[in-house]
Scaffold this motif. Structure first.
Motif: not given
Length: 134
Positions: A116-134
């Motif tokens: 899971k991640t969030e959208i970010h605008s071009f030129g901004e840092d990417a938000p952290p990714i959440i890793y998991g198992s369903p």
């Protein structure tokens, strides 16, 4: 004497098991982090570009979903690499956090994995990714 040893042994066993689970989940997180690359970037032209890369090339398929939209976006994609463009003509009033991007991955070696991640605008840092198992 025995009354003092039993609680001490119990504490040691619980601590060892707790450390095992902490380090085991951390190594799994490292495996997922080194295996997958995802990103969701908003461009001023009114669209979001979502990219996915499985460095092992062992993805069977991915269910991609952008949550929080008026008309839900969900698509099943096959392959270990793709770039998907999603129209997004109006910027969200309450920020990108209300539109998380989720990936439900069926992987040959790792089984079911969710990212899971969030959208970010071009030129901004990417938000952290959440890793998991369903």
């Amino acid at each position: 004497m025995a009354k003092k040893i039993i609680p001490l042994i119990s504490i040691i066993v619980i601590t060892v098991l707790g450390l095992f689970f902490i380090f085991d989940s951390g190594s799994n997180h490292d495996v997922l982090k080194s295996t997958f690359e995802i990103d969701a970037t908003y461009y001023d032209e009114g669209y979001v570009e979502i990219s996915y890369l499985d460095k092992t090339s062992k993805t069977n398929h991915v269910v991609l979903e952008v949550l929080g939209m008026d008309k839900s976006f969900q698509k099943t994609l096959s392959g270990s690499k793709f770039v998907e463009t999603v129209p997004f003509p109006i910027l969200p009033k309450h920020g990108w956090q209300v539109h998380p991007v989720t990936f439900l991955i069926d992987h040959h070696d790792l089984g079911k994995v969710s990212l899971k991640t969030e959208i970010h605008s071009f030129g901004e840092d990417a938000p952290p990714i959440i890793y998991g198992s369903p």
